[in-house]
Motif scaffolding. Structure first.
Motif, PDB file in Angstrom:
ATOM      1  N   UNK A  29      13.238 -18.533  -3.564  1.00  0.00           N
ATOM      2  CA  UNK A  29      12.675 -17.217  -3.257  1.00  0.00           C
ATOM      3  C   UNK A  29      11.727 -16.752  -4.349  1.00  0.00           C
ATOM      4  N   UNK A  30      10.597 -16.236  -3.907  1.00  0.00           N
ATOM      5  CA  UNK A  30       9.666 -15.567  -4.804  1.00  0.00           C
ATOM      6  C   UNK A  30       9.307 -14.218  -4.191  1.00  0.00           C
ATOM      7  N   UNK A  31       8.907 -13.289  -5.054  1.00  0.00           N
ATOM      8  CA  UNK A  31       8.469 -11.976  -4.607  1.00  0.00           C
ATOM      9  C   UNK A  31       7.059 -11.751  -5.115  1.00  0.00           C
ATOM     10  N   UNK A  32       6.197 -11.253  -4.230  1.00  0.00           N
ATOM     11  CA  UNK A  32       4.783 -11.106  -4.556  1.00  0.00           C
ATOM     12  C   UNK A  32       4.311  -9.693  -4.282  1.00  0.00           C
ATOM     13  N   UNK A  33       3.273  -9.320  -5.002  1.00  0.00           N
ATOM     14  CA  UNK A  33       2.593  -8.049  -4.758  1.00  0.00           C
ATOM     15  C   UNK A  33       1.229  -8.356  -4.144  1.00  0.00           C
ATOM     16  N   UNK A  34       0.848  -7.544  -3.179  1.00  0.00           N
ATOM     17  CA  UNK A  34      -0.507  -7.595  -2.646  1.00  0.00           C
ATOM     18  C   UNK A  34      -1.170  -6.289  -3.054  1.00  0.00           C
ATOM     19  N   UNK A  35      -1.834  -6.299  -4.231  1.00  0.00           N
ATOM     20  CA  UNK A  35      -2.467  -5.074  -4.726  1.00  0.00           C
ATOM     21  C   UNK A  35      -3.674  -4.701  -3.859  1.00  0.00           C
ATOM     22  N   UNK A  36      -3.792  -3.403  -3.561  1.00  0.00           N
ATOM     23  CA  UNK A  36      -4.925  -2.938  -2.767  1.00  0.00           C
ATOM     24  C   UNK A  36      -5.387  -1.574  -3.264  1.00  0.00           C
ATOM     25  N   UNK A  37      -6.608  -1.229  -2.875  1.00  0.00           N
ATOM     26  CA  UNK A  37      -7.177   0.078  -3.190  1.00  0.00           C
ATOM     27  C   UNK A  37      -8.199   0.413  -2.113  1.00  0.00           C
ATOM     28  N   UNK A  38      -8.577   1.676  -2.074  1.00  0.00           N
ATOM     29  CA  UNK A  38      -9.624   2.116  -1.154  1.00  0.00           C
ATOM     30  C   UNK A  38     -10.810   2.586  -1.984  1.00  0.00           C
ATOM     31  N   UNK A  39     -11.975   2.018  -1.700  1.00  0.00           N
ATOM     32  CA  UNK A  39     -13.200   2.387  -2.403  1.00  0.00           C
ATOM     33  C   UNK A  39     -14.212   2.830  -1.356  1.00  0.00           C
ATOM     34  N   UNK A  40     -14.571   4.099  -1.394  1.00  0.00           N
ATOM     35  CA  UNK A  40     -15.510   4.658  -0.415  1.00  0.00           C
ATOM     36  C   UNK A  40     -15.114   4.276   1.012  1.00  0.00           C
TER      37      UNK A  40
END
Length: 143
Positions: free
Chosen positions: A9-20
């Motif tokens: 098992x591994x745990x991951x992050x999917x980083x996101x942001x909103x730009x304009x």
């Protein structure tokens, strides 16, 4: 190449942001092969999966933010451990809304990071199991 039988098992992050009003996701390079991936790490006793994902995002990508407690998706891939040994990994992915992008972080000298639209990230990502989930992020119903 031999493979261990039971997936790890591994745990991951999917980083996101909103730009304009445009959604972007953050990919990083793997340390050895320089492929584009998302931050992830091995499960640890005593650490909640989403907290582990957030910690990996900080250590590997230098970002902090609000991590979702519920998983966004899962996928499997083969992680090469040595030239002759690999292990199948089951990865649970958590969305992380980035609030802070740091100039300095633990693995800064070992990785590159790049912001991309979900469709661009789907083309560049090395882990094919993530492609559909990245493309789904780009839909109007997004995160």
């Amino acid at each position: 190449m031999s493979k261990q039988r039971k997936p790890r098992s591994q745990f991951a992050a999917l980083p996101y942001r909103s730009v304009r009003d445009r959604l972007e996701v953050l990919l990083i390079t793997s340390r050895e092969t320089r492929r584009w991936i998302i931050p992830k790490g091995w499960a640890e006793k005593g650490t909640e999966p989403h907290d582990m994902a957030a910690r990996e995002a900080f250590e590997e990508a230098g970002v902090r933010g609000r991590v979702a407690a519920a998983p966004y998706c899962t996928y499997r891939y083969d992680k090469r451990l040595t030239a002759r040994q690999s292990v199948e990994c089951h990865v649970t992915v958590y969305l992380l809304e980035v609030a802070q992008e740091l100039e300095d972080w633990p693995e800064r000298d070992e990785r590159e990071r790049r912001w991309l639209t979900p469709s661009q990230a789907a083309l560049d990502i090395s882990e094919s199991g993530l492609v559909a989930s990245l493309l789904r992020l780009g839909l109007p119903t997004g995160p």
